[in-house]
Design a protein around this motif. Structure first.
Motif, PDB file in Angstrom:
ATOM      1  N   TYR A 106      -7.945   0.640   1.226  1.00  0.00           N
ATOM      2  CA  TYR A 106      -8.553   1.174   0.009  1.00  0.00           C
ATOM      3  C   TYR A 106      -9.682   2.154   0.334  1.00  0.00           C
ATOM      4  O   TYR A 106      -9.783   3.233  -0.277  1.00  0.00           O
ATOM      5  N   HIS A 122      -8.348   5.371   1.427  1.00  0.00           N
ATOM      6  CA  HIS A 122      -7.907   6.126   0.246  1.00  0.00           C
ATOM      7  C   HIS A 122      -9.083   6.841  -0.419  1.00  0.00           C
ATOM      8  O   HIS A 122      -8.945   7.987  -0.877  1.00  0.00           O
ATOM      9  N   MET A 123     -10.233   6.203  -0.443  1.00  0.00           N
ATOM     10  CA  MET A 123     -11.409   6.806  -1.061  1.00  0.00           C
ATOM     11  C   MET A 123     -11.926   8.008  -0.274  1.00  0.00           C
ATOM     12  O   MET A 123     -12.663   8.843  -0.826  1.00  0.00           O
ATOM     13  N   LYS A 157      -1.749   2.833   7.289  1.00  0.00           N
ATOM     14  CA  LYS A 157      -0.912   1.889   6.547  1.00  0.00           C
ATOM     15  C   LYS A 157       0.153   1.286   7.458  1.00  0.00           C
ATOM     16  O   LYS A 157       0.430   0.074   7.402  1.00  0.00           O
ATOM     17  N   SER A 170       0.817  -1.220   0.000  1.00  0.00           N
ATOM     18  CA  SER A 170       0.000   0.000   0.000  1.00  0.00           C
ATOM     19  C   SER A 170       0.850   1.269   0.000  1.00  0.00           C
ATOM     20  O   SER A 170       0.414   2.313  -0.494  1.00  0.00           O
ATOM     21  N   ALA A 189      -6.783  -4.995   3.055  1.00  0.00           N
ATOM     22  CA  ALA A 189      -6.943  -4.293   1.787  1.00  0.00           C
ATOM     23  C   ALA A 189      -8.145  -3.351   1.818  1.00  0.00           C
ATOM     24  O   ALA A 189      -8.079  -2.215   1.319  1.00  0.00           O
ATOM     25  N   GLY A 190      -9.238  -3.810   2.417  1.00  0.00           N
ATOM     26  CA  GLY A 190     -10.445  -2.995   2.465  1.00  0.00           C
ATOM     27  C   GLY A 190     -10.262  -1.727   3.278  1.00  0.00           C
ATOM     28  O   GLY A 190     -10.684  -0.642   2.859  1.00  0.00           O
ATOM     29  N   PHE A 233      -0.405   3.506  -2.922  1.00  0.00           N
ATOM     30  CA  PHE A 233      -1.053   4.747  -2.485  1.00  0.00           C
ATOM     31  C   PHE A 233      -0.044   5.610  -1.713  1.00  0.00           C
ATOM     32  O   PHE A 233      -0.141   5.755  -0.494  1.00  0.00           O
TER      33      PHE A 233
END
Length: 267
Positions: free
Chosen positions: A143, A146-147, A98, A83, A139-140, A87
């Motif tokens: 991610y 990040h959104m 992270k 990550s 991962a969820g 990202f």
């Protein structure tokens, strides 16, 4: 109460998929916790050979404990490391998340390699379930965080409190894993009643601190999905600790009845 909860969570992009992912994740982890209580255990640690006749008849594959434990955590640890390259940047909260995810799962890999002592095995189907769950959660959380980078910050900022809770959780978890490992002398395979630390009060203090670790991560993140992961992991470990205490009582006549499963003096 609803207003307070809104102040603790990012206003994420409206998406039926994000809502569905959070709901399904919660239901799945809650199901695992209930399954533990009713006797349908994931087959590792003390419960690796539960329903062994069914497993052997169905062609189940047994793994040695050390590689099995590494497989539980390594994919999530690698996703955390990746990550930073997928990202880059994103601000202090994203960096903290992270780092927390990567450190948590990397620590578990290192413990599997250098700290834990093993006496049984693991079934491949349980390894796949647990590893996939951890990987999906790691991962969820990253991610979805990040959104939310362009979304307004929650009105109540919990990230630094979350960092403190995470550090407490990861330290307490390691300490009690170390105590468990030192129960056995070299080449010993049997189980003993654990002592020291919070083992004098609860049979699974390492689970208690793992819950605190995930609570810390969810406070760092403050997304709905991270809260769901934290609550779901807690529900699973509550179920696991409950049956672990029952197991100790059934195996050791001198097991102290005042020692609870997970929360001192309470449960």
């Amino acid at each position: 109460m609803a207003k307070l909860l809104q102040n603790l969570v990012y206003q994420e992009p409206s998406s039926i998929y994000l809502t569905a992912i959070s709901g399904v994740t919660f239901l799945f982890l809650a199901y695992l916790g209930i399954s533990e209580i009713i006797g349908n255990h994931l087959k590792y640690s003390k419960f690796w050979n539960v329903n062994s006749r069914k497993t052997s008849g169905g062609g189940g594959i047994k793994l040695s404990s050390r590689p099995g434990m590494i497989l539980l955590y390594a994919p999530a640890a690698l996703l955390g490391l990746a990550s930073f390259f997928i990202f880059p940047g994103g601000g202090i909260r994203f960096l903290m998340l992270k780092l927390a995810v990567t450190v948590h799962f990397s620590k578990r890999v290192l413990e599997s390699l250098f700290v834990h002592k093993y006496s049984g095995g693991m079934m491949l189907d349980s390894v796949i379930i647990i590893s996939s769950s951890y990987s999906f959660a790691a991962a969820g959380m990253i991610y979805i965080q990040h959104m939310t980078l362009e979304a307004p910050e929650p009105l109540v900022d919990l990230k630094f409190l979350g960092l403190l809770i995470f550090l407490l959780g990861i330290s307490g978890n390691f300490y009690h894993h170390y105590l468990l490992a030192n129960l056995r002398k070299e080449n010993e395979k049997g189980y003993k009643i654990p002592t020291g630390g919070l083992f004098n009060l609860v049979v699974c203090p390492h689970y208690l601190f793992e819950i605190l670790g995930f609570l810390g991560i969810s406070f760092i993140s403050q997304t709905l999905f991270s809260y769901v992961c934290g609550i779901g992991v807690a529900l699973y470990l509550i179920g696991r600790s409950y049956v672990t205490r029952k197991w100790y009582i059934s195996k050791f006549e001198n097991f102290p009845k005042n020692v609870k499963a997970l929360i001192p003096f309470v449960f």
